[in-house]
Scaffold this motif. Structure first.
Motif, PDB file in Angstrom:
ATOM      1  N   GLU A 148      40.153  38.212  49.136  1.00 13.56           N
ATOM      2  CA  GLU A 148      40.990  39.127  48.355  1.00 13.56           C
ATOM      3  C   GLU A 148      41.810  38.359  47.312  1.00 13.56           C
ATOM      4  O   GLU A 148      41.948  38.808  46.170  1.00 13.56           O
ATOM      5  N   LYS A 149      42.340  37.209  47.688  1.00 16.98           N
ATOM      6  CA  LYS A 149      43.126  36.410  46.742  1.00 16.98           C
ATOM      7  C   LYS A 149      42.242  35.891  45.597  1.00 16.98           C
ATOM      8  O   LYS A 149      42.666  35.849  44.446  1.00 16.98           O
ATOM      9  N   ALA A 150      41.013  35.520  45.925  1.00 17.57           N
ATOM     10  CA  ALA A 150      40.068  35.061  44.893  1.00 17.57           C
ATOM     11  C   ALA A 150      39.717  36.210  43.952  1.00 17.57           C
ATOM     12  O   ALA A 150      39.557  36.020  42.743  1.00 17.57           O
ATOM     13  N   LEU A 151      39.621  37.411  44.513  1.00 16.15           N
ATOM     14  CA  LEU A 151      39.289  38.588  43.713  1.00 16.15           C
ATOM     15  C   LEU A 151      40.418  38.933  42.738  1.00 16.15           C
ATOM     16  O   LEU A 151      40.158  39.351  41.604  1.00 16.15           O
ATOM     17  N   VAL A 152      41.662  38.742  43.161  1.00 16.45           N
ATOM     18  CA  VAL A 152      42.816  38.966  42.278  1.00 16.45           C
ATOM     19  C   VAL A 152      42.693  38.098  41.023  1.00 16.45           C
ATOM     20  O   VAL A 152      43.030  38.522  39.920  1.00 16.45           O
ATOM     21  N   LYS A 153      42.152  36.892  41.192  1.00 17.99           N
ATOM     22  CA  LYS A 153      41.970  35.976  40.048  1.00 17.99           C
ATOM     23  C   LYS A 153      40.741  36.347  39.209  1.00 17.99           C
ATOM     24  O   LYS A 153      40.718  36.127  38.000  1.00 17.99           O
ATOM     25  N   ALA A 154      39.704  36.901  39.859  1.00 15.68           N
ATOM     26  CA  ALA A 154      38.438  37.175  39.163  1.00 15.68           C
ATOM     27  C   ALA A 154      38.419  38.505  38.406  1.00 15.68           C
ATOM     28  O   ALA A 154      37.775  38.621  37.360  1.00 15.68           O
ATOM     29  N   LEU A 155      39.110  39.508  38.912  1.00 18.81           N
ATOM     30  CA  LEU A 155      39.055  40.845  38.293  1.00 18.81           C
ATOM     31  C   LEU A 155      39.534  40.893  36.843  1.00 18.81           C
ATOM     32  O   LEU A 155      38.924  41.590  36.024  1.00 18.81           O
ATOM     33  N   PRO A 156      40.609  40.155  36.466  1.00 18.79           N
ATOM     34  CA  PRO A 156      41.023  40.196  35.050  1.00 18.79           C
ATOM     35  C   PRO A 156      39.920  39.754  34.086  1.00 18.79           C
ATOM     36  O   PRO A 156      39.796  40.308  32.995  1.00 18.79           O
ATOM     37  N   ASN A 157      39.089  38.798  34.492  1.00 18.89           N
ATOM     38  CA  ASN A 157      37.987  38.349  33.634  1.00 18.89           C
ATOM     39  C   ASN A 157      36.929  39.436  33.495  1.00 18.89           C
ATOM     40  O   ASN A 157      36.368  39.639  32.417  1.00 18.89           O
ATOM     41  N   MET A 158      36.662  40.154  34.587  1.00 19.63           N
ATOM     42  CA  MET A 158      35.709  41.274  34.526  1.00 19.63           C
ATOM     43  C   MET A 158      36.238  42.350  33.577  1.00 19.63           C
ATOM     44  O   MET A 158      35.493  42.882  32.755  1.00 19.63           O
ATOM     45  N   MET A 159      37.529  42.649  33.711  1.00 18.85           N
ATOM     46  CA  MET A 159      38.140  43.690  32.877  1.00 18.85           C
ATOM     47  C   MET A 159      38.101  43.298  31.397  1.00 18.85           C
ATOM     48  O   MET A 159      37.782  44.114  30.530  1.00 18.85           O
ATOM     49  N   LYS A 160      38.399  42.035  31.121  1.00 17.18           N
ATOM     50  CA  LYS A 160      38.410  41.521  29.741  1.00 17.18           C
ATOM     51  C   LYS A 160      37.025  41.615  29.106  1.00 17.18           C
ATOM     52  O   LYS A 160      36.892  41.860  27.907  1.00 17.18           O
ATOM     53  N   ASN A 161      35.980  41.438  29.905  1.00 18.50           N
ATOM     54  CA  ASN A 161      34.614  41.434  29.384  1.00 18.50           C
ATOM     55  C   ASN A 161      33.952  42.808  29.383  1.00 18.50           C
ATOM     56  O   ASN A 161      32.869  42.962  28.838  1.00 18.50           O
ATOM     57  N   ALA A 162      34.591  43.786  30.008  1.00 13.32           N
ATOM     58  CA  ALA A 162      34.043  45.148  30.013  1.00 13.32           C
ATOM     59  C   ALA A 162      34.325  45.821  28.668  1.00 13.32           C
ATOM     60  O   ALA A 162      35.308  45.511  27.998  1.00 13.32           O
ATOM     61  N   LEU A 188      31.178  36.048  43.564  1.00 11.48           N
ATOM     62  CA  LEU A 188      31.979  35.896  42.341  1.00 11.48           C
ATOM     63  C   LEU A 188      31.308  34.955  41.341  1.00 11.48           C
ATOM     64  O   LEU A 188      31.347  35.198  40.126  1.00 11.48           O
ATOM     65  N   ASP A 189      30.669  33.903  41.835  1.00 10.13           N
ATOM     66  CA  ASP A 189      29.925  32.990  40.951  1.00 10.13           C
ATOM     67  C   ASP A 189      28.780  33.724  40.268  1.00 10.13           C
ATOM     68  O   ASP A 189      28.525  33.535  39.077  1.00 10.13           O
ATOM     69  N   GLU A 190      28.108  34.569  41.037  1.00  8.54           N
ATOM     70  CA  GLU A 190      27.009  35.351  40.470  1.00  8.54           C
ATOM     71  C   GLU A 190      27.543  36.313  39.408  1.00  8.54           C
ATOM     72  O   GLU A 190      26.937  36.491  38.348  1.00  8.54           O
ATOM     73  N   GLY A 191      28.695  36.922  39.678  1.00  7.97           N
ATOM     74  CA  GLY A 191      29.309  37.835  38.709  1.00  7.97           C
ATOM     75  C   GLY A 191      29.642  37.129  37.406  1.00  7.97           C
ATOM     76  O   GLY A 191      29.419  37.665  36.312  1.00  7.97           O
ATOM     77  N   LYS A 192      30.156  35.920  37.523  1.00  8.55           N
ATOM     78  CA  LYS A 192      30.476  35.122  36.332  1.00  8.55           C
ATOM     79  C   LYS A 192      29.203  34.816  35.536  1.00  8.55           C
ATOM     80  O   LYS A 192      29.183  34.896  34.306  1.00  8.55           O
ATOM     81  N   SER A 193      28.126  34.491  36.245  1.00  9.39           N
ATOM     82  CA  SER A 193      26.837  34.210  35.590  1.00  9.39           C
ATOM     83  C   SER A 193      26.304  35.441  34.875  1.00  9.39           C
ATOM     84  O   SER A 193      25.771  35.348  33.764  1.00  9.39           O
ATOM     85  N   ILE A 194      26.448  36.611  35.509  1.00  7.75           N
ATOM     86  CA  ILE A 194      25.974  37.860  34.892  1.00  7.75           C
ATOM     87  C   ILE A 194      26.689  38.091  33.555  1.00  7.75           C
ATOM     88  O   ILE A 194      26.063  38.463  32.566  1.00  7.75           O
ATOM     89  N   ILE A 195      27.989  37.846  33.534  1.00  2.94           N
ATOM     90  CA  ILE A 195      28.761  38.022  32.294  1.00  2.94           C
ATOM     91  C   ILE A 195      28.243  37.070  31.212  1.00  2.94           C
ATOM     92  O   ILE A 195      28.041  37.464  30.061  1.00  2.94           O
ATOM     93  N   GLU A 196      27.991  35.823  31.591  1.00  7.36           N
ATOM     94  CA  GLU A 196      27.514  34.815  30.631  1.00  7.36           C
ATOM     95  C   GLU A 196      26.094  35.103  30.145  1.00  7.36           C
ATOM     96  O   GLU A 196      25.724  34.728  29.041  1.00  7.36           O
ATOM     97  N   GLU A 197      25.310  35.787  30.969  1.00  4.22           N
ATOM     98  CA  GLU A 197      23.893  36.003  30.653  1.00  4.22           C
ATOM     99  C   GLU A 197      23.600  37.376  30.050  1.00  4.22           C
ATOM    100  O   GLU A 197      22.439  37.761  29.924  1.00  4.22           O
ATOM    101  N   THR A 198      24.655  38.119  29.679  1.00  2.97           N
ATOM    102  CA  THR A 198      24.460  39.443  29.069  1.00  2.97           C
ATOM    103  C   THR A 198      25.271  39.554  27.784  1.00  2.97           C
ATOM    104  O   THR A 198      26.342  38.965  27.667  1.00  2.97           O
ATOM    105  N   GLU A 199      24.727  40.316  26.847  1.00  2.00           N
ATOM    106  CA  GLU A 199      25.428  40.573  25.585  1.00  2.00           C
ATOM    107  C   GLU A 199      26.568  41.558  25.849  1.00  2.00           C
ATOM    108  O   GLU A 199      26.415  42.481  26.650  1.00  2.00           O
TER     109      GLU A 199
END
Length: 198
Positions: A57-71, A117-128
């Motif tokens: 959960e603590k790791a997710l708190v750090k990861a979600l802002p990046n997902m939101m920024k890229n959406a 979370l690593d996979e999620g980061k890769s998905i962001i990097e590998e998509t337009e």
């Protein structure tokens, strides 16, 4: 007219029986030795699982802002923003669980969540940026939710058996919110977002 010999059917083939070699059988029957600090009782496994999901959960708190920024999709951004606030509450609930057990809140690295979370980061990097990336972010976010649903379901069952009522109520509330978030993500994906990504 058929003769008796021509009417005979070929005997059905039987699958060849294979038996595992003695070496394979011996390997299968030997158990993995437990570590020195291995859980000996359900309570130990329960507390260990709490440490694991607390880290997640603590790791997710750090990861979600990046997902939101890229959406790009506004509904998706809002769903992530709302779930970030919920996740911060989930961290607090877990801390309350530790407190109810008379334990200090402690995080233990969750390899499963790290991988997701690593996979999620890769998905962001590998998509337009745009609909395709949004679809990828939803896929990654739902993997997170499904892991959390499985974890909270399991540890709620542990808490019930252990009669840890206060902790159980916190866990069930979080489980309900994780399921709701997963349903919302499906709804966002289904309302044209996946179609736009074609």
């Amino acid at each position: 007219m058929e003769t008796k010999s021509s009417a005979k059917k070929a005997p059905a083939k039987t699958a060849a029986k294979t038996t595992p070699s003695k070496t394979t059988a011996a390997k299968a029957s030997s158990k993995t030795p437990a570590k020195k600090d291995a859980a000996k009782e359900l309570k130990d496994l329960f507390e260990d699982s709490l440490k694991d999901i607390y880290w997640a959960e603590k790791a997710l708190v750090k990861a979600l802002p990046n997902m939101m920024k890229n959406a790009t999709d506004e509904k998706l951004k809002k769903a992530i923003e709302d779930h970030l606030a919920e996740t911060e509450t989930h961290v607090e609930r877990l801390e309350a669980c530790f407190e109810s057990l008379g334990k200090k809140a402690q995080a233990k690295k969750c390899d499963a969540m790290q991988g997701i979370l690593d996979e999620g980061k890769s998905i962001i990097e590998e998509t337009e940026p745009g609909a395709v990336r949004d679809a990828g972010i939803i896929a990654a976010a739902q993997k997170v939710e499904h892991y959390e649903i499985a974890t909270y379901g399991t540890i709620s069952a542990f808490a019930k058996v252990l009669k840890e009522e206060e902790c159980l109520q916190h866990l069930l509330q979080t489980l309900k919110e994780e399921k709701k978030c997963d349903e919302l993500l499906t709804k966002v994906a289904d309302t044209n977002l996946n179609s736009k990504a074609l």
